[in-house]
Design a protein around this motif. Structure first.
Motif, PDB file in Angstrom:
ATOM      1  N   VAL A   1       6.118  -4.860  -3.292  1.00 34.68           N
ATOM      2  CA  VAL A   1       6.417  -5.400  -1.795  1.00 34.68           C
ATOM      3  C   VAL A   1       8.468  -5.421  -2.557  1.00 34.68           C
ATOM      4  O   VAL A   1       9.008  -4.925  -0.770  1.00 34.68           O
ATOM      5  N   ILE A   2       8.741  -6.103  -2.784  1.00 33.20           N
ATOM      6  CA  ILE A   2       9.828  -6.657  -3.448  1.00 33.20           C
ATOM      7  C   ILE A   2      11.238  -5.674  -3.042  1.00 33.20           C
ATOM      8  O   ILE A   2      12.285  -5.293  -2.968  1.00 33.20           O
ATOM      9  N   TRP A   3      10.438  -4.743  -4.785  1.00 33.23           N
ATOM     10  CA  TRP A   3      11.028  -3.257  -4.198  1.00 33.23           C
ATOM     11  C   TRP A   3      11.391  -2.565  -3.292  1.00 33.23           C
ATOM     12  O   TRP A   3      12.477  -2.180  -3.161  1.00 33.23           O
ATOM     13  N   VAL A   4      10.139  -2.408  -2.030  1.00 28.99           N
ATOM     14  CA  VAL A   4       9.858  -1.260  -1.365  1.00 28.99           C
ATOM     15  C   VAL A   4      11.305  -1.982  -0.391  1.00 28.99           C
ATOM     16  O   VAL A   4      11.874  -1.259   0.437  1.00 28.99           O
ATOM     17  N   ALA A   5      11.004  -3.142  -0.122  1.00 32.41           N
ATOM     18  CA  ALA A   5      12.107  -4.371   0.928  1.00 32.41           C
ATOM     19  C   ALA A   5      13.749  -4.177   0.911  1.00 32.41           C
ATOM     20  O   ALA A   5      14.301  -3.903   1.086  1.00 32.41           O
ATOM     21  N   ALA A   6      14.066  -3.914  -0.963  1.00 23.40           N
ATOM     22  CA  ALA A   6      14.920  -4.110  -1.392  1.00 23.40           C
ATOM     23  C   ALA A   6      15.367  -2.151  -0.789  1.00 23.40           C
ATOM     24  O   ALA A   6      16.630  -2.371  -0.727  1.00 23.40           O
ATOM     25  N   LEU A   7      14.811  -1.443  -1.438  1.00 24.70           N
ATOM     26  CA  LEU A   7      15.142   0.027  -0.838  1.00 24.70           C
ATOM     27  C   LEU A   7      14.800   0.502   0.677  1.00 24.70           C
ATOM     28  O   LEU A   7      16.021   0.567   0.650  1.00 24.70           O
ATOM     29  N   LEU A   8      14.467  -0.256   1.490  1.00 25.84           N
ATOM     30  CA  LEU A   8      14.471   0.005   2.639  1.00 25.84           C
ATOM     31  C   LEU A   8      16.089  -1.096   2.800  1.00 25.84           C
ATOM     32  O   LEU A   8      16.838  -0.104   4.082  1.00 25.84           O
ATOM     33  N   SER A   9      16.452  -2.162   2.350  1.00 24.75           N
ATOM     34  CA  SER A   9      17.313  -2.929   2.918  1.00 24.75           C
ATOM     35  C   SER A   9      19.125  -2.443   2.968  1.00 24.75           C
ATOM     36  O   SER A   9      19.278  -2.654   3.383  1.00 24.75           O
ATOM     37  N   SER A  10      18.524  -1.767   1.752  1.00 22.14           N
ATOM     38  CA  SER A  10      19.880  -1.084   0.901  1.00 22.14           C
ATOM     39  C   SER A  10      19.832   0.729   1.748  1.00 22.14           C
ATOM     40  O   SER A  10      21.379   0.634   1.978  1.00 22.14           O
ATOM     41  N   MET A  11      18.647   0.498   2.787  1.00 21.04           N
ATOM     42  CA  MET A  11      19.419   1.873   3.328  1.00 21.04           C
ATOM     43  C   MET A  11      19.911   1.690   4.895  1.00 21.04           C
ATOM     44  O   MET A  11      20.714   2.755   5.586  1.00 21.04           O
ATOM     45  N   LEU A  12      19.852   0.774   5.511  1.00 23.26           N
ATOM     46  CA  LEU A  12      20.858   0.101   6.255  1.00 23.26           C
ATOM     47  C   LEU A  12      22.029   0.242   6.273  1.00 23.26           C
ATOM     48  O   LEU A  12      22.334   0.583   7.632  1.00 23.26           O
ATOM     49  N   SER A  13      22.667   0.202   5.624  1.00 26.67           N
ATOM     50  CA  SER A  13      24.226   0.491   5.339  1.00 26.67           C
ATOM     51  C   SER A  13      24.601   1.317   4.986  1.00 26.67           C
ATOM     52  O   SER A  13      25.621   1.866   4.766  1.00 26.67           O
ATOM     53  N   ARG A  14      23.980   2.455   4.251  1.00 27.82           N
ATOM     54  CA  ARG A  14      24.062   3.287   4.032  1.00 27.82           C
ATOM     55  C   ARG A  14      24.925   4.316   4.752  1.00 27.82           C
ATOM     56  O   ARG A  14      25.413   5.659   4.210  1.00 27.82           O
ATOM     57  N   GLY A  15      23.873   4.865   6.243  1.00 26.94           N
ATOM     58  CA  GLY A  15      25.000   5.937   6.563  1.00 26.94           C
ATOM     59  C   GLY A  15      26.468   5.386   7.446  1.00 26.94           C
ATOM     60  O   GLY A  15      27.051   6.119   7.502  1.00 26.94           O
ATOM     61  N   ARG A  16      26.988   4.204   6.803  1.00 27.50           N
ATOM     62  CA  ARG A  16      28.519   3.808   7.387  1.00 27.50           C
ATOM     63  C   ARG A  16      29.309   3.673   6.373  1.00 27.50           C
ATOM     64  O   ARG A  16      30.280   2.964   6.179  1.00 27.50           O
ATOM     65  N   LEU A  17      28.217   4.618   4.662  1.00 23.30           N
ATOM     66  CA  LEU A  17      29.428   4.244   3.503  1.00 23.30           C
ATOM     67  C   LEU A  17      30.377   4.905   4.100  1.00 23.30           C
ATOM     68  O   LEU A  17      31.906   4.927   3.369  1.00 23.30           O
ATOM     69  N   PHE A  18      30.875   5.984   4.552  1.00 25.18           N
ATOM     70  CA  PHE A  18      31.376   7.133   4.946  1.00 25.18           C
ATOM     71  C   PHE A  18      31.929   7.491   6.188  1.00 25.18           C
ATOM     72  O   PHE A  18      33.493   7.725   6.792  1.00 25.18           O
ATOM     73  N   ALA A  19      30.866   6.592   7.858  1.00 27.25           N
ATOM     74  CA  ALA A  19      31.181   7.057   9.065  1.00 27.25           C
ATOM     75  C   ALA A  19      33.202   6.234   8.884  1.00 27.25           C
ATOM     76  O   ALA A  19      33.399   6.771   9.928  1.00 27.25           O
ATOM     77  N   ALA A  20      33.056   4.597   9.180  1.00 26.59           N
ATOM     78  CA  ALA A  20      34.234   4.357   9.337  1.00 26.59           C
ATOM     79  C   ALA A  20      35.303   5.340   9.138  1.00 26.59           C
ATOM     80  O   ALA A  20      36.265   5.204   9.593  1.00 26.59           O
ATOM     81  N   ASP A  21      35.310   5.589   7.927  1.00 24.79           N
ATOM     82  CA  ASP A  21      36.784   6.521   6.695  1.00 24.79           C
ATOM     83  C   ASP A  21      36.377   7.985   7.840  1.00 24.79           C
ATOM     84  O   ASP A  21      37.660   8.186   8.376  1.00 24.79           O
ATOM     85  N   TYR A  22      35.912   8.319   7.390  1.00 27.83           N
ATOM     86  CA  TYR A  22      36.032   9.512   8.723  1.00 27.83           C
ATOM     87  C   TYR A  22      36.491   9.239   9.887  1.00 27.83           C
ATOM     88  O   TYR A  22      37.107  10.437  10.573  1.00 27.83           O
TER      89      TYR A  22
END
Length: 222
Positions: free
Chosen positions: A55-76
């Motif tokens: 449960v803790i690992w799945v929650a960590a994985l999903l929470s990391s996905m929340l900000s992944r799409g914005r990693l390069f979006a603002a700079d782009y």
């Protein structure tokens, strides 16, 4: 190159301080998801201890996905990404610095708060230590794999769904090794094997992922 990497890390941390709500959202999502399972399952200690690593690992994985799409979006969007590509520092170094900064913002806080979350599952202190170590080894790998997907989908309409389809299958080995290390330690067999495999994944990802990210950025911007 080291000076450029330090500058990029400092810039990303400064931007994160200005967008504290984005950082807090991912961390709050992790806390809420891990807190709902004990409430829904009930106060059965043996069952809670059994499901805690997954449960803790799945929650960590999903929470990391929340900000992944914005990693390069603002700079782009503002053209900064193109300036970074034309700069003197190799694009792989830039990608490595941004991935490391993203881990400091999203992955490290999850690993730091994991022992408090584990208390809800009646996890033994020594198992909490194994859990934190697995998160410290595994979440950087998640950040670098996710950065490759974010680089491939930068500027793509509806890129969030495509990003999830690209990176979630690649997250599975990290998830299995991370949760498995705690389960093996709980069974008295020791989780050193899984932790060593996570460390090997981290070394391989640190060596090759930045250049894969750089190649993906060039493909997306051409």
């Amino acid at each position: 190159m080291l000076g450029a990497a330090r500058t990029i890390v400092y810039r990303e941390l400064l931007l994160a301080l200005r967008r504290r709500s984005d950082v807090a959202t991912a961390l709050l999502f992790f806390v809420i998801v891990t807190s709902l399972f004990p409430l829904g399952i009930g106060a059965e200690p043996n069952l809670l201890r059994a499901i805690a690593p997954g449960v803790i690992w799945v929650a960590a994985l999903l929470s990391s996905m929340l900000s992944r799409g914005r990693l390069f979006a603002a700079d782009y969007d503002d053209g900064t990404l193109e300036q970074m590509m034309l700069g003197a520092a190799p694009l792989g170094v830039v990608a490595a610095a941004k991935s490391f900064a993203h881990w400091l913002i999203s992955g490290f806080p999850i690993a730091a708060i994991a022992p408090l979350v584990a208390l809800q599952y009646d996890l033994a202190p020594q198992l909490s230590g194994v859990l934190v170590l697995s998160l410290l080894l595994g979440t950087p790998v998640l950040s670098m794999i996710g950065a490759i997907g974010a680089a491939l989908t930068v500027g793509v309409r509806g890129g969030g769904v495509l990003l999830a389809l690209l990176v979630l299958p690649l997250y599975v080995p990290v998830l299995i090794m991370g949760a498995g290390s705690v389960e093996m330690a709980a069974a008295g067999l020791g989780g050193q094997g899984q932790l060593l495999l996570l460390a090997a994944m981290l070394v391989v990802a640190a060596a090759f992922a930045p250049w894969a990210i750089a190649a993906a950025l060039r493909i997306s911007l051409e």
